[in-house]
Design a protein around this motif. Structure first.
Motif, short mmCIF file in Angstrom:
data_model
loop_
_atom_site.label_atom_id
_atom_site.label_comp_id
_atom_site.label_asym_id
_atom_site.label_seq_id
_atom_site.Cartn_x
_atom_site.Cartn_y
_atom_site.Cartn_z
N VAL A 1 0.92 -1.11 0.06
CA VAL A 1 0.22 0.11 -0.30
C VAL A 1 0.94 1.46 -0.14
O VAL A 1 2.07 1.06 1.42
N ILE A 2 0.51 1.71 -1.34
CA ILE A 2 2.06 3.40 -1.29
C ILE A 2 0.78 4.56 -0.33
O ILE A 2 -0.40 4.49 -0.52
N GLY A 3 1.60 4.80 -0.22
CA GLY A 3 1.75 6.33 0.69
C GLY A 3 2.55 7.50 -0.11
O GLY A 3 3.04 7.18 -0.14
N GLY A 4 2.58 8.07 0.57
CA GLY A 4 3.13 9.97 1.04
C GLY A 4 2.65 10.74 -0.29
O GLY A 4 1.71 10.44 -0.37
N ASN A 5 3.50 11.75 -0.30
CA ASN A 5 2.93 13.22 -1.28
C ASN A 5 2.61 12.81 -2.73
O ASN A 5 4.23 12.19 -3.05
N ASN A 6 1.74 12.63 -3.28
CA ASN A 6 1.06 11.90 -4.52
C ASN A 6 2.20 11.02 -5.23
O ASN A 6 3.08 10.91 -6.06
N PRO A 7 1.68 10.36 -3.89
CA PRO A 7 2.72 8.74 -4.00
C PRO A 7 2.09 8.08 -6.37
O PRO A 7 3.08 7.57 -6.32
N SER B 1 -4.45 4.85 -3.52
CA SER B 1 -6.46 5.92 -3.17
C SER B 1 -5.36 6.59 -4.55
O SER B 1 -4.31 7.40 -4.43
N GLY B 2 -7.30 7.61 -5.16
CA GLY B 2 -7.02 8.11 -5.75
C GLY B 2 -8.24 8.78 -6.55
O GLY B 2 -9.18 7.01 -6.82
N THR B 3 -7.92 9.70 -8.22
CA THR B 3 -9.56 9.63 -8.19
C THR B 3 -8.87 8.44 -9.93
O THR B 3 -8.27 7.90 -9.78
N VAL B 4 -10.17 8.08 -10.33
CA VAL B 4 -10.18 7.33 -11.47
C VAL B 4 -8.58 7.71 -12.81
O VAL B 4 -8.89 7.09 -13.24
N GLU B 5 -8.90 9.25 -12.38
CA GLU B 5 -7.76 9.53 -13.55
C GLU B 5 -6.87 9.28 -13.32
O GLU B 5 -5.52 8.80 -13.89
N ALA C 1 -1.29 3.21 -13.48
CA ALA C 1 -1.23 2.10 -13.81
C ALA C 1 -0.35 2.10 -15.28
O ALA C 1 0.28 0.83 -15.32
N GLN C 2 -1.02 3.69 -16.53
CA GLN C 2 -0.39 3.52 -17.25
C GLN C 2 1.47 3.90 -17.52
O GLN C 2 2.38 3.37 -18.02
N SER C 3 1.83 4.43 -16.18
CA SER C 3 3.77 4.69 -15.85
C SER C 3 4.18 3.16 -15.40
O SER C 3 5.23 3.52 -15.40
N LEU C 4 3.09 1.94 -15.20
CA LEU C 4 4.14 0.93 -14.08
C LEU C 4 4.38 0.23 -15.24
O LEU C 4 4.23 0.60 -16.56
N PRO C 5 5.81 -0.09 -14.91
CA PRO C 5 6.24 -1.91 -16.20
C PRO C 5 4.91 -2.34 -15.97
O PRO C 5 4.09 -2.90 -15.26
N CYS D 1 -6.54 -0.99 -6.91
CA CYS D 1 -6.91 0.10 -6.31
C CYS D 1 -7.74 0.13 -4.45
O CYS D 1 -8.36 -1.28 -4.30
N GLN D 2 -8.01 0.95 -2.97
CA GLN D 2 -9.14 0.63 -1.68
C GLN D 2 -9.87 0.49 -2.85
O GLN D 2 -10.53 1.11 -3.88
N MET D 3 -11.00 -0.19 -1.75
CA MET D 3 -12.29 -0.93 -2.36
C MET D 3 -12.73 -0.24 -0.93
O MET D 3 -13.59 -1.40 -0.76
N HIS D 4 -12.63 1.11 -0.23
CA HIS D 4 -13.08 0.86 0.44
C HIS D 4 -14.28 2.19 0.74
O HIS D 4 -14.40 2.42 -0.88
N SER D 5 -15.93 2.27 1.16
CA SER D 5 -16.66 3.22 1.13
C SER D 5 -16.13 4.46 0.39
O SER D 5 -15.15 4.84 1.11
N GLY D 6 -16.17 4.60 -0.26
CA GLY D 6 -16.23 6.19 -1.41
C GLY D 6 -15.35 6.41 -1.85
O GLY D 6 -14.84 7.56 -2.36
N SER D 7 -14.71 5.10 -2.41
CA SER D 7 -13.35 5.74 -2.91
C SER D 7 -13.81 5.25 -3.84
O SER D 7 -14.74 4.76 -4.65
N ALA D 8 -12.57 5.95 -4.99
CA ALA D 8 -13.10 5.47 -6.36
C ALA D 8 -13.38 3.82 -7.69
O ALA D 8 -14.51 3.56 -8.19
#
Length: 125
Positions: A67-73, A97-101, A107-111, A118-125
């Protein structure tokens, strides 16, 4: 089926090292651990990652995701640091976590051999 122990169970619990968490998973019958940014950081040293990898191998435990974190992960530079951690620990899934965009761009920038989940908590994208 492989079962993964989430470090979320540690919220509010007495402090536990990451190696102790790995051993808890082993001792309670889990196959994998879900590690969080407070357990393994993107700036972890090679020696620290090698020690954790050895603990995982000794315990017979894999890493289901980090689970990645920090500023702008999800920014490319930050993601590159997390990819290095994931590779060192034998993981292929980075959870964010983040917006769909934001998630799509990340995801597109990963190898091609890594996945962004993505997280599947209530209220998440």
């Amino acid at each position: 089926m492989k079962l993964s122990l989430s470090a979320r169970i540690l919220q509010g619990a007495p402090p536990m090292s990451t190696v102790e968490f790995v051993n808890l998973a082993r001792d309670t019958g889990f196959d994998m651990d879900e590690l969080r940014a407070n357990q393994v950081a993107p700036d972890s040293s090679d020696a620290d990652l090698a020690e954790l990898r050895q603990s995982l191998e000794t315990a017979g435990i894999g890493v289901s995701m980090i689970v990645i974190g920090g500023n702008n992960p999800l920014q490319p530079a930050s993601l590159a640091s997390w990819v290095a951690v994931a590779r060192a620990l034998g993981a292929v899934n980075l959870r964010a976590s983040g917006t769909v965009e934001e998630l799509q761009r990340g995801a597109q920038s990963l190898p091609s051999d890594m996945r962004l989940v993505c997280q599947m908590h209530s209220g998440s994208a």
